[in-house]
Design a protein around this motif. Structure first.
Motif, PDB file in Angstrom:
ATOM      1  N   GLY A 107       0.815  -1.211   0.000  1.00 18.09           N
ATOM      2  CA  GLY A 107       0.000   0.000   0.000  1.00 18.09           C
ATOM      3  C   GLY A 107       0.846   1.258   0.000  1.00 18.09           C
ATOM      4  N   LEU A 108       1.961   1.229   0.737  1.00 19.01           N
ATOM      5  CA  LEU A 108       2.868   2.377   0.759  1.00 19.01           C
ATOM      6  C   LEU A 108       3.482   2.592  -0.621  1.00 19.01           C
ATOM      7  N   LEU A 109       3.915   1.499  -1.264  1.00 17.85           N
ATOM      8  CA  LEU A 109       4.518   1.618  -2.589  1.00 17.85           C
ATOM      9  C   LEU A 109       3.514   2.156  -3.602  1.00 17.85           C
ATOM     10  N   ILE A 110       2.260   1.735  -3.477  1.00 14.16           N
ATOM     11  CA  ILE A 110       1.214   2.244  -4.371  1.00 14.16           C
ATOM     12  C   ILE A 110       1.025   3.745  -4.152  1.00 14.16           C
ATOM     13  N   SER A 111       1.072   4.170  -2.886  1.00 14.36           N
ATOM     14  CA  SER A 111       0.834   5.583  -2.574  1.00 14.36           C
ATOM     15  C   SER A 111       1.932   6.492  -3.116  1.00 14.36           C
ATOM     16  N   VAL A 112       3.136   5.934  -3.346  1.00 17.30           N
ATOM     17  CA  VAL A 112       4.220   6.766  -3.884  1.00 17.30           C
ATOM     18  C   VAL A 112       4.349   6.625  -5.400  1.00 17.30           C
ATOM     19  N   GLY A 113       3.390   5.920  -6.036  1.00 18.87           N
ATOM     20  CA  GLY A 113       3.348   5.951  -7.494  1.00 18.87           C
ATOM     21  C   GLY A 113       3.516   4.644  -8.224  1.00 18.87           C
ATOM     22  N   LEU A 114       3.838   3.534  -7.545  1.00 15.53           N
ATOM     23  CA  LEU A 114       3.988   2.264  -8.236  1.00 15.53           C
ATOM     24  C   LEU A 114       2.613   1.712  -8.628  1.00 15.53           C
ATOM     25  N   PRO A 115       2.490   1.127  -9.823  1.00 12.15           N
ATOM     26  CA  PRO A 115       1.242   0.449 -10.163  1.00 12.15           C
ATOM     27  C   PRO A 115       0.924  -0.640  -9.143  1.00 12.15           C
ATOM     28  N   ARG A 116      -0.349  -0.936  -8.971  1.00  8.03           N
ATOM     29  CA  ARG A 116      -0.800  -1.819  -7.896  1.00  8.03           C
ATOM     30  C   ARG A 116      -0.117  -3.188  -7.929  1.00  8.03           C
ATOM     31  N   THR A 117      -0.161  -3.872  -9.071  1.00  2.00           N
ATOM     32  CA  THR A 117       0.409  -5.229  -9.118  1.00  2.00           C
ATOM     33  C   THR A 117       1.922  -5.188  -8.969  1.00  2.00           C
ATOM     34  N   ALA A 118       2.570  -4.205  -9.584  1.00  3.82           N
ATOM     35  CA  ALA A 118       4.024  -4.081  -9.439  1.00  3.82           C
ATOM     36  C   ALA A 118       4.400  -3.860  -7.975  1.00  3.82           C
ATOM     37  N   ALA A 119       3.634  -3.047  -7.265  1.00  6.37           N
ATOM     38  CA  ALA A 119       3.900  -2.801  -5.848  1.00  6.37           C
ATOM     39  C   ALA A 119       3.744  -4.085  -5.040  1.00  6.37           C
ATOM     40  N   ARG A 120       2.720  -4.873  -5.337  1.00  4.94           N
ATOM     41  CA  ARG A 120       2.488  -6.115  -4.593  1.00  4.94           C
ATOM     42  C   ARG A 120       3.576  -7.143  -4.894  1.00  4.94           C
ATOM     43  N   VAL A 121       4.019  -7.212  -6.160  1.00  8.95           N
ATOM     44  CA  VAL A 121       5.111  -8.123  -6.518  1.00  8.95           C
ATOM     45  C   VAL A 121       6.382  -7.737  -5.768  1.00  8.95           C
ATOM     46  N   LEU A 122       6.714  -6.457  -5.774  1.00 15.42           N
ATOM     47  CA  LEU A 122       7.931  -6.005  -5.103  1.00 15.42           C
ATOM     48  C   LEU A 122       7.857  -6.272  -3.608  1.00 15.42           C
ATOM     49  N   ALA A 123       6.712  -6.019  -2.990  1.00 13.85           N
ATOM     50  CA  ALA A 123       6.557  -6.264  -1.555  1.00 13.85           C
ATOM     51  C   ALA A 123       6.728  -7.747  -1.247  1.00 13.85           C
ATOM     52  N   CYS A 124       6.181  -8.611  -2.088  1.00 11.03           N
ATOM     53  CA  CYS A 124       6.320 -10.061  -1.878  1.00 11.03           C
ATOM     54  C   CYS A 124       7.778 -10.495  -1.963  1.00 11.03           C
ATOM     55  N   LEU A 125       8.487 -10.014  -2.978  1.00 11.95           N
ATOM     56  CA  LEU A 125       9.872 -10.445  -3.172  1.00 11.95           C
ATOM     57  C   LEU A 125      10.786  -9.903  -2.073  1.00 11.95           C
ATOM     58  N   VAL A 126      10.563  -8.657  -1.669  1.00  8.60           N
ATOM     59  CA  VAL A 126      11.412  -8.067  -0.622  1.00  8.60           C
ATOM     60  C   VAL A 126      11.267  -8.840   0.686  1.00  8.60           C
ATOM     61  N   THR A 127      10.063  -9.308   0.987  1.00  7.96           N
ATOM     62  CA  THR A 127       9.818  -9.960   2.273  1.00  7.96           C
ATOM     63  C   THR A 127       9.906 -11.479   2.209  1.00  7.96           C
ATOM     64  N   ALA A 128      10.071 -12.055   1.016  1.00  5.20           N
ATOM     65  CA  ALA A 128      10.210 -13.512   0.911  1.00  5.20           C
ATOM     66  C   ALA A 128      11.515 -13.957   1.557  1.00  5.20           C
TER      67      ALA A 128
END
Length: 301
Positions: A107-128
């Protein structure tokens, strides 16, 4: 619109409709079902000229009795896949808490301009746990289509925040967040700011500083050049040399010169001279004078 299996009565209505020459869409409306349901039913049972409700009903019952059992979906480990992105438990945090954090991070990444799915993918990979995952793992975790994951990964690759790695023996590439990702992202951003500054300076030279457009582009140049300088330290290539050239010109003339006079003498556009003067006046510590030094020079005979 209705769903589920067709009943014997539904099939009799279909047979009657076909005998009357009704279109599939009209029969479907009568049943309250999709047109495709009617067309598939008729095609499966001889077509519009040979369809008989009683035969279709018996054929459906036979297919249901003789349908092979659906095989259980293989576990990721059985299929030789990489560890699932949900396998957080061995690493400490409770999976539910991690999932909540991933959603918050996305949600934070989306708020700073990342597209929704790209933000969710990045969040998943960073925390995996492994900092990596395949398209299948991301599709399963995010409950989106493979095409959506592919588009998001392409977007993130363009930002240099993930890399694609092929491992021997695996059919799918793995998308990886490595140790240098944030440095690459920082440098990519810095290069983009430098490109914006260079384009704005070119425009200011083209239109001239005495025009509204030139002045506006000059302000744009100052903004992006300042961001670039703050991100990378040294000035944009050539700016320091220009500053030293302006200082040498002033020293050689031994008198104050206007921006226009310097531009004419050096054969530069006025915007280039103005940029060099800014660099000489304070952008680089090595070119600054302290207040005491300026006061001494002002009072020198």
């Amino acid at each position: 619109m209705g769903g589920g299996r067709l009943t014997a009565e539904d099939r009799r209505i279909i047979e009657a409709g076909l005998s009357e020459g009704s279109a599939y869409a009209a029969i479907a409306r009568r049943l309250g079902r999709a047109t495709s349901s009617v067309s598939r039913e008729v095609a499966r049972n001889g077509g519009p000229g040979a369809y008989r409700a009683e035969h279709a009903d018996r054929a459906d019952a036979w297919r249901r009795r003789n349908r092979p059992p659906r095989p259980a979906a293989p576990r990721p480990a059985d299929a030789g896949a990489a560890p699932d992105l949900d396998a957080y438990a061995p690493y400490g945090p409770d999976p539910d808490a991690v999932h909540a954090y991933v959603d918050k991070f996305a949600g934070l990444l989306i708020s700073v301009g990342l597209p929704r799915t790209a933000a969710r993918v990045l969040a998943c990979l960073v925390t995996a746990p492994s900092g990596a995952g395949t398209s299948a793992e991301l599709t399963r975790r995010l409950k989106v289509s493979p095409a959506s994951v592919s588009k998001a990964v392409g977007y993130l690759e363009g930002l240099d925040v993930l890399t694609r790695k092929h491992e021997p023996g695996r059919r799918q590439d793995r998308y990886v967040i490595d140790e240098d990702v944030w440095l690459r992202a920082w440098l990519t951003s810095a290069h983009k700011n430098a490109a914006c500054a260079a384009a704005a300076r070119e425009g200011a030279d083209l239109f001239g500083l005495d025009t509204p457009t030139g002045a506006r582009l000059r302000t744009m140049y100052t903004f992006f050049a300042g961001i670039h300088r703050n991100m990378t330290g040294p000035p944009i290539a050539g700016a320091l040399d220009d500053a030293l050239t302006v200082l040498a010109a002033l020293f050689h003339a031994a008198r104050p010169l206007t921006t226009g006079e310097l531009a004419g003498a050096l054969g530069w556009p006025e915007s280039r001279v103005a940029t060099a003067v800014e660099e000489a006046a304070g952008s680089e510590p090595r070119l600054r004078l302290t207040p005491a030094q300026r006061a001494a020079l002002d009072g020198a005979p």
